[in-house]
Write an enzyme that holds these catalytic residues in place. Sequence first.
Site, PDB file in Angstrom:
ATOM      1  CD  GLN A 212      -2.375   6.225  -3.684  1.00 25.64           C
ATOM      2  OE1 GLN A 212      -2.446   7.135  -4.502  1.00 25.64           O
ATOM      3  NE2 GLN A 212      -2.617   6.397  -2.408  1.00 25.64           N
TER       4      GLN A 212
ATOM      5  CE1 TYR B  96      -5.141  -3.484   4.243  1.00 23.25           C
ATOM      6  CE2 TYR B  96      -2.771  -3.887   4.260  1.00 23.25           C
ATOM      7  CZ  TYR B  96      -3.966  -3.774   3.570  1.00 23.25           C
ATOM      8  OH  TYR B  96      -3.989  -3.937   2.220  1.00 23.25           O
TER       9      TYR B  96
ATOM     10  NE  ARG C 173      -3.797  -1.032  -0.174  1.00 26.71           N
ATOM     11  CZ  ARG C 173      -4.997  -1.234   0.355  1.00 26.71           C
ATOM     12  NH1 ARG C 173      -5.149  -2.041   1.365  1.00 26.71           N
ATOM     13  NH2 ARG C 173      -6.071  -0.640  -0.108  1.00 26.71           N
TER      14      ARG C 173
ATOM     15  CG  ASP D  95      -4.623  -0.693  -3.861  1.00 28.70           C
ATOM     16  OD1 ASP D  95      -5.208  -1.782  -3.774  1.00 28.70           O
ATOM     17  OD2 ASP D  95      -4.276  -0.023  -2.875  1.00 28.70           O
TER      18      ASP D  95
ATOM     19  CB  SER E 174      -7.711   1.077  -3.690  1.00 30.40           C
ATOM     20  OG  SER E 174      -6.949   1.101  -2.514  1.00 30.40           O
TER      21      SER E 174
HETATM   22  P1  NAD Z   1      -9.603  -2.812   4.719  1.00 29.17           P
HETATM   23  O1  NAD Z   1     -10.535  -3.134   3.594  1.00 29.17           O
HETATM   24  O2  NAD Z   1      -8.554  -3.759   5.094  1.00 29.17           O
HETATM   25  O3  NAD Z   1     -10.497  -2.539   6.029  1.00 29.17           O
HETATM   26  C1  NAD Z   1     -11.545  -1.593   6.005  1.00 29.17           C
HETATM   27  C2  NAD Z   1     -11.471  -0.742   7.251  1.00 29.17           C
HETATM   28  O4  NAD Z   1     -11.908  -1.519   8.370  1.00 29.17           O
HETATM   29  C3  NAD Z   1     -10.074  -0.231   7.601  1.00 29.17           C
HETATM   30  O5  NAD Z   1     -10.066   1.182   7.630  1.00 29.17           O
HETATM   31  C4  NAD Z   1      -9.826  -0.841   8.981  1.00 29.17           C
HETATM   32  O6  NAD Z   1      -9.076   0.038   9.810  1.00 29.17           O
HETATM   33  C5  NAD Z   1     -11.245  -1.012   9.484  1.00 29.17           C
HETATM   34  N1  NAD Z   1     -11.401  -1.894  10.651  1.00 29.17           N
HETATM   35  C6  NAD Z   1     -10.793  -3.073  10.924  1.00 29.17           C
HETATM   36  N2  NAD Z   1     -11.212  -3.553  12.109  1.00 29.17           N
HETATM   37  C7  NAD Z   1     -12.124  -2.665  12.581  1.00 29.17           C
HETATM   38  C8  NAD Z   1     -12.907  -2.611  13.749  1.00 29.17           C
HETATM   39  N3  NAD Z   1     -12.866  -3.541  14.692  1.00 29.17           N
HETATM   40  N4  NAD Z   1     -13.730  -1.539  13.921  1.00 29.17           N
HETATM   41  C9  NAD Z   1     -13.799  -0.555  12.991  1.00 29.17           C
HETATM   42  N5  NAD Z   1     -13.083  -0.566  11.850  1.00 29.17           N
HETATM   43  C10 NAD Z   1     -12.252  -1.606  11.649  1.00 29.17           C
HETATM   44  O7  NAD Z   1      -8.981  -1.367   4.526  1.00 29.17           O
HETATM   45  P2  NAD Z   1      -8.574  -0.576   3.206  1.00 29.17           P
HETATM   46  O8  NAD Z   1      -9.737   0.104   2.627  1.00 29.17           O
HETATM   47  O9  NAD Z   1      -7.815  -1.508   2.352  1.00 29.17           O
HETATM   48  O10 NAD Z   1      -7.618   0.524   3.824  1.00 29.17           O
HETATM   49  C11 NAD Z   1      -6.686   0.208   4.847  1.00 29.17           C
HETATM   50  C12 NAD Z   1      -5.681   1.339   4.970  1.00 29.17           C
HETATM   51  O11 NAD Z   1      -4.863   1.395   3.818  1.00 29.17           O
HETATM   52  C13 NAD Z   1      -6.272   2.716   5.100  1.00 29.17           C
HETATM   53  O12 NAD Z   1      -5.449   3.434   5.951  1.00 29.17           O
HETATM   54  C14 NAD Z   1      -6.187   3.274   3.724  1.00 29.17           C
HETATM   55  O13 NAD Z   1      -6.185   4.695   3.703  1.00 29.17           O
HETATM   56  C15 NAD Z   1      -4.861   2.703   3.309  1.00 29.17           C
HETATM   57  N6  NAD Z   1      -4.703   2.628   1.849  1.00 29.17           N
HETATM   58  C16 NAD Z   1      -3.513   3.012   1.325  1.00 29.17           C
HETATM   59  C17 NAD Z   1      -3.338   2.934  -0.036  1.00 29.17           C
HETATM   60  C18 NAD Z   1      -2.039   3.353  -0.639  1.00 29.17           C
HETATM   61  O14 NAD Z   1      -1.336   4.137  -0.063  1.00 29.17           O
HETATM   62  N7  NAD Z   1      -1.710   2.826  -1.808  1.00 29.17           N
HETATM   63  C19 NAD Z   1      -4.335   2.447  -0.858  1.00 29.17           C
HETATM   64  C20 NAD Z   1      -5.537   2.062  -0.282  1.00 29.17           C
HETATM   65  C21 NAD Z   1      -5.708   2.135   1.105  1.00 29.17           C
END
Ligand code: NAD
Length: 445
Positions: free
Chosen positions: A124, A226, A119, A127, A130
């Site tokens: 990005q 994560y 990530r 991804d 995403s």
């Molecule tokens: P994900 O699909 O793995 O999870 C969805 C969300 O569920 C996450 O925000 C996680 O913190 C939350 N979660 C897990 N357990 C929980 C709980 N008990 N209660 C409430 N929420 C809970 O997540 P994602 O959409 O893949 O994103 C994860 C992280 O990665 C985020 O910080 C996002 O901004 C980041 N991200 C970075 C990039 C990048 O830089 N290339 C791309 C996409 C996402």
Amino acid sequence: MITIAAPREPAPETRVALVPEIVQQMVRQGHRVLVEEGAGTASAYPDSDYATAGAEVVPAIDLAQVDVLAHVTPLPAGAVHRLKPGAVTIGLAGPYDEARVAALAEANVTAMSFEKLPRTSRAQSMDVLSSQALAAGYRAVLEAAIRSPRFFPMAMTAAGTVPPAKVVVLGIGVAGLQAIATARRLGALVSANDIRPDSAEEARSVGATFIEVPVDASEGTGTGGYARALGDDAAMRQREALAPWIADADVLITTAAVPGRRAPQLATAEMVAAMRPGAVVVDLAAAGGGNVEGSVAGEDVKVPSARGGGEVTIVGLANAPGDLPTDASRLFAKNVDNVFKLIVSEGGLNVDFADDIVEGMTITHEGINRLAPPAEQAPAQEASAAEAPAENTPAGAAPAHEAPSAQAPGGQAPPYPTPAQGEGMDGAGGVVVDGMQTEGEEGAR
Ligand code: NAD
């Protein structure tokens, strides 16, 4: 010249790994593209569009000719063994399923798994988690709105005032942010919670009120940006803090996930029953174990409201991006193309592990399961080609996908939720939420 192919995905999957626009670019760059007949039909890309774009549309792909196979759902072992040794696969590979990874290693396939993409800012534009989460978050809100007996926006009319709907979003990753943004666009009042410390600011930036819960940052923060699974005590504190917000909501949308783990249960049956009659719950994590007690992937479940009659509807979405297959496939194919560009040089295929993205997402290479602990990383059985079952000889062209498995849609094995997840990309490859590009941080997040 590289030969790249896209199969028809097994039903009920509706997406396709290459779309005509991307095929045209690949053909212009001098590559040969094979597309299985009907591959794009369910996502509204007809065979004729692929042919116009320069693809060879074939009744069945001869996998022995393929250098790179782009796919959406994890490949069954039968197809993997028909690939030539050294072939590259790019798709959702199902890395949490040991048997799948073993089959890929055994076949000497270089498997690049979107689930393992780092990530980082540079990654990005590749991804898939995403890009598909974007579609899923948007879709979840529409599914709720259409089932709700109430307006989302406030309406001030000669016949009186209709108050705005109250929406709670749990999990503020890519899908959650898109759900907040979509519900806000429809005029709802939105509140949201996540256990990652950065999530409060992210939620506020798209117009939600952040619900504070008594969970320390260290309890909710895992590696790579994560979340981590909460312990029993912290999970209970979280549920207690969320209960009054959920009871007061017209709509609850849950998107919480922890990679490689069963989805955390955030709403118990009792919390759902405390919602008012007509309330709607949409569980995007239903295929990965569910954030909501009682949700069933692919079904609407009605439960009695404890407020004196009526029902609450729990919607278990099985494959939300697959319900928007045209645009979900468009984004998926662009992600595939960006990975493809990373491994193609003038001389042909160049899988270079000095590149952190290639290093991160390649789960098998030259017979080695790269996810296994180092001590176990011996090449799988000697050259699988010689050992391939007789009916899978290279000459035998056959559908890349066999019948879908009875697991989650697309054969992706739980516990990781159907990697539904999305992103809108601008030219810079950034995640776009509500028309706003979020800044990717440098390094793993
Ligand atoms: P994900 O699909 O793995 O999870 C969805 C969300 O569920 C996450 O925000 C996680 O913190 C939350 N979660 C897990 N357990 C929980 C709980 N008990 N209660 C409430 N929420 C809970 O997540 P994602 O959409 O893949 O994103 C994860 C992280 O990665 C985020 O910080 C996002 O901004 C980041 N991200 C970075 C990039 C990048 O830089 N290339 C791309 C996409 C996402």
